[in-house]
Design a protein around this motif. Structure first.
Motif, PDB file in Angstrom:
ATOM      1  N   ALA A  63       0.834  -1.207   0.000  1.00  0.00           N
ATOM      2  CA  ALA A  63       0.000   0.000   0.000  1.00  0.00           C
ATOM      3  C   ALA A  63       0.869   1.258   0.000  1.00  0.00           C
ATOM      4  O   ALA A  63       0.560   2.239  -0.688  1.00  0.00           O
ATOM      5  CB  ALA A  63      -0.928  -0.005   1.210  1.00  0.00           C
ATOM      6  N   MET A  64       1.946   1.230   0.752  1.00  0.00           N
ATOM      7  CA  MET A  64       2.826   2.395   0.842  1.00  0.00           C
ATOM      8  C   MET A  64       3.503   2.660  -0.496  1.00  0.00           C
ATOM      9  O   MET A  64       3.544   3.801  -0.957  1.00  0.00           O
ATOM     10  CB  MET A  64       3.867   2.172   1.938  1.00  0.00           C
ATOM     11  CG  MET A  64       4.744   3.367   2.188  1.00  0.00           C
ATOM     12  SD  MET A  64       3.852   4.850   2.661  1.00  0.00           S
ATOM     13  CE  MET A  64       3.759   4.611   4.415  1.00  0.00           C
ATOM     14  N   THR A  65       4.031   1.633  -1.127  1.00  0.00           N
ATOM     15  CA  THR A  65       4.705   1.849  -2.408  1.00  0.00           C
ATOM     16  C   THR A  65       3.692   2.185  -3.511  1.00  0.00           C
ATOM     17  O   THR A  65       4.017   2.945  -4.421  1.00  0.00           O
ATOM     18  CB  THR A  65       5.577   0.639  -2.800  1.00  0.00           C
ATOM     19  OG1 THR A  65       4.775  -0.540  -2.818  1.00  0.00           O
ATOM     20  CG2 THR A  65       6.730   0.465  -1.811  1.00  0.00           C
ATOM     21  N   ALA A  66       2.479   1.657  -3.415  1.00  0.00           N
ATOM     22  CA  ALA A  66       1.436   2.007  -4.394  1.00  0.00           C
ATOM     23  C   ALA A  66       1.058   3.491  -4.285  1.00  0.00           C
ATOM     24  O   ALA A  66       0.608   4.083  -5.257  1.00  0.00           O
ATOM     25  CB  ALA A  66       0.198   1.141  -4.184  1.00  0.00           C
ATOM     26  N   ARG A  67       1.278   4.082  -3.121  1.00  0.00           N
ATOM     27  CA  ARG A  67       0.985   5.503  -2.918  1.00  0.00           C
ATOM     28  C   ARG A  67       2.210   6.382  -3.199  1.00  0.00           C
ATOM     29  O   ARG A  67       2.229   7.557  -2.859  1.00  0.00           O
ATOM     30  CB  ARG A  67       0.468   5.738  -1.506  1.00  0.00           C
ATOM     31  CG  ARG A  67      -0.961   5.271  -1.350  1.00  0.00           C
ATOM     32  CD  ARG A  67      -1.449   5.349   0.083  1.00  0.00           C
ATOM     33  NE  ARG A  67      -2.866   5.119   0.175  1.00  0.00           N
ATOM     34  CZ  ARG A  67      -3.470   3.951   0.016  1.00  0.00           C
ATOM     35  NH1 ARG A  67      -2.747   2.883  -0.264  1.00  0.00           N
ATOM     36  NH2 ARG A  67      -4.768   3.828   0.116  1.00  0.00           N
ATOM     37  N   GLY A  68       3.230   5.809  -3.805  1.00  0.00           N
ATOM     38  CA  GLY A  68       4.356   6.595  -4.291  1.00  0.00           C
ATOM     39  C   GLY A  68       5.596   6.636  -3.431  1.00  0.00           C
ATOM     40  O   GLY A  68       6.554   7.323  -3.773  1.00  0.00           O
ATOM     41  N   ALA A  69       5.618   5.924  -2.310  1.00  0.00           N
ATOM     42  CA  ALA A  69       6.810   5.932  -1.467  1.00  0.00           C
ATOM     43  C   ALA A  69       7.971   5.249  -2.195  1.00  0.00           C
ATOM     44  O   ALA A  69       7.772   4.325  -2.983  1.00  0.00           O
ATOM     45  CB  ALA A  69       6.538   5.216  -0.149  1.00  0.00           C
ATOM     46  N   ASP A  70       9.170   5.713  -1.932  1.00  0.00           N
ATOM     47  CA  ASP A  70      10.368   5.115  -2.502  1.00  0.00           C
ATOM     48  C   ASP A  70      10.540   3.719  -1.900  1.00  0.00           C
ATOM     49  O   ASP A  70      10.747   3.587  -0.694  1.00  0.00           O
ATOM     50  CB  ASP A  70      11.570   5.996  -2.171  1.00  0.00           C
ATOM     51  CG  ASP A  70      12.878   5.493  -2.753  1.00  0.00           C
ATOM     52  OD1 ASP A  70      12.958   4.315  -3.171  1.00  0.00           O
ATOM     53  OD2 ASP A  70      13.836   6.282  -2.785  1.00  0.00           O
ATOM     54  N   PRO A  71      10.455   2.651  -2.706  1.00  0.00           N
ATOM     55  CA  PRO A  71      10.535   1.286  -2.177  1.00  0.00           C
ATOM     56  C   PRO A  71      11.830   0.989  -1.423  1.00  0.00           C
ATOM     57  O   PRO A  71      11.854   0.141  -0.540  1.00  0.00           O
ATOM     58  CB  PRO A  71      10.429   0.399  -3.420  1.00  0.00           C
ATOM     59  CG  PRO A  71       9.876   1.263  -4.486  1.00  0.00           C
ATOM     60  CD  PRO A  71      10.256   2.670  -4.152  1.00  0.00           C
ATOM     61  N   ALA A  72      12.902   1.692  -1.756  1.00  0.00           N
ATOM     62  CA  ALA A  72      14.188   1.463  -1.091  1.00  0.00           C
ATOM     63  C   ALA A  72      14.334   2.268   0.204  1.00  0.00           C
ATOM     64  O   ALA A  72      15.310   2.107   0.922  1.00  0.00           O
ATOM     65  CB  ALA A  72      15.331   1.815  -2.037  1.00  0.00           C
ATOM     66  N   GLU A  73      13.367   3.138   0.494  1.00  0.00           N
ATOM     67  CA  GLU A  73      13.452   4.023   1.657  1.00  0.00           C
ATOM     68  C   GLU A  73      12.247   3.846   2.584  1.00  0.00           C
ATOM     69  O   GLU A  73      11.651   4.830   3.031  1.00  0.00           O
ATOM     70  CB  GLU A  73      13.538   5.483   1.197  1.00  0.00           C
ATOM     71  CG  GLU A  73      14.777   5.801   0.404  1.00  0.00           C
ATOM     72  CD  GLU A  73      16.038   5.787   1.263  1.00  0.00           C
ATOM     73  OE1 GLU A  73      15.949   6.113   2.457  1.00  0.00           O
ATOM     74  OE2 GLU A  73      17.103   5.444   0.730  1.00  0.00           O
ATOM     75  N   VAL A  74      11.888   2.605   2.865  1.00  0.00           N
ATOM     76  CA  VAL A  74      10.753   2.329   3.747  1.00  0.00           C
ATOM     77  C   VAL A  74      11.277   1.730   5.048  1.00  0.00           C
ATOM     78  O   VAL A  74      11.929   0.691   5.049  1.00  0.00           O
ATOM     79  CB  VAL A  74       9.738   1.363   3.087  1.00  0.00           C
ATOM     80  CG1 VAL A  74       8.600   1.050   4.043  1.00  0.00           C
ATOM     81  CG2 VAL A  74       9.191   1.966   1.792  1.00  0.00           C
ATOM     82  N   ALA A  75      10.991   2.402   6.152  1.00  0.00           N
ATOM     83  CA  ALA A  75      11.363   1.913   7.481  1.00  0.00           C
ATOM     84  C   ALA A  75      10.138   1.296   8.140  1.00  0.00           C
ATOM     85  O   ALA A  75       9.002   1.624   7.792  1.00  0.00           O
ATOM     86  CB  ALA A  75      11.882   3.067   8.328  1.00  0.00           C
ATOM     87  N   VAL A  76      10.367   0.391   9.079  1.00  0.00           N
ATOM     88  CA  VAL A  76       9.285  -0.299   9.772  1.00  0.00           C
ATOM     89  C   VAL A  76       9.460  -0.082  11.274  1.00  0.00           C
ATOM     90  O   VAL A  76      10.564  -0.206  11.804  1.00  0.00           O
ATOM     91  CB  VAL A  76       9.292  -1.809   9.459  1.00  0.00           C
ATOM     92  CG1 VAL A  76       8.168  -2.526  10.170  1.00  0.00           C
ATOM     93  CG2 VAL A  76       9.189  -2.044   7.954  1.00  0.00           C
ATOM     94  N   ALA A  77       8.345   0.235  11.949  1.00  0.00           N
ATOM     95  CA  ALA A  77       8.360   0.416  13.400  1.00  0.00           C
ATOM     96  C   ALA A  77       7.191  -0.362  13.986  1.00  0.00           C
ATOM     97  O   ALA A  77       6.171  -0.566  13.321  1.00  0.00           O
ATOM     98  CB  ALA A  77       8.226   1.888  13.758  1.00  0.00           C
ATOM     99  N   ALA A  78       7.352  -0.789  15.219  1.00  0.00           N
ATOM    100  CA  ALA A  78       6.283  -1.535  15.885  1.00  0.00           C
ATOM    101  C   ALA A  78       6.442  -1.410  17.386  1.00  0.00           C
ATOM    102  O   ALA A  78       7.481  -0.956  17.878  1.00  0.00           O
ATOM    103  CB  ALA A  78       6.319  -3.008  15.473  1.00  0.00           C
TER     104      ALA A  78
END
Length: 160
Positions: free
Chosen positions: A133-148
């Motif tokens: 969903a994030m990359t479909a909305r235009g986010a850079d696929p190589a610059e995605v961080a994950v938090a939990a």
């Protein structure tokens, strides 16, 4: 009592005028950052057909870096809003989701997968859906961080 004019050879009127001008300009100048856009409610669909509640905060830039955050046990995506807005102001797109069975992502009538490995594998679908969903909305696929938080942390690390 001082009633204006000069005091010690200097007039206070230019100072007061300058102070009023600065206050006026700082309140309405174009340099003032606009408040972040509120989050948009979205629904994620996992590979095993679960629907997850999420909120997306747009960055306002093309191909921005992004942050995906998962609410922990007893939390919901709305608990993350202060952090999401802060990260959004820093130029990131943010997607916060409620993992399966939490918050707005209610449990389904289907039985949960049996065994720890099967349930972990199924839970990783949540992160994959958020990333898609994030990359479909235009986010850079190589610059995605994950938090939990809490129990979601090992899953976030496994996905990353």
């Amino acid at each position: 009592m001082y009633a204006g004019g000069s005091r010690g050879g200097a007039s206070i009127r230019p100072f007061l005028f300058a102070l009023a001008a600065i206050a006026t300009l700082s309140a309405c100048g174009p340099h003032r950052p606009s408040p972040p856009a509120p989050g948009e409610e979205v629904t994620l669909l996992t590979d095993d057909n679960r629907r997850l509640a999420a909120r997306f905060y747009a960055a306002g830039a093309e191909s921005p870096p992004a942050l995906i955050a998962a609410a922990g046990p007893g939390e919901s995506r709305s608990d993350w809003e202060p952090l999401a807005l802060s990260v959004q102001r820093a130029g990131y797109a943010v997607l916060v989701f409620d993992p399966r069975g939490q918050g707005g992502s209610r449990r389904t009538a289907e039985p949960a997968p049996e065994g720890d490995e099967a349930s972990w594998r199924a839970a990783l679908y949540d992160y994959a859906a958020a990333y898609a969903a994030m990359t479909a909305r235009g986010a850079d696929p190589a610059e995605v961080a994950v938090a939990a938080a809490d129990g979601q942390t090992p899953l976030a690390m496994a996905f990353a």
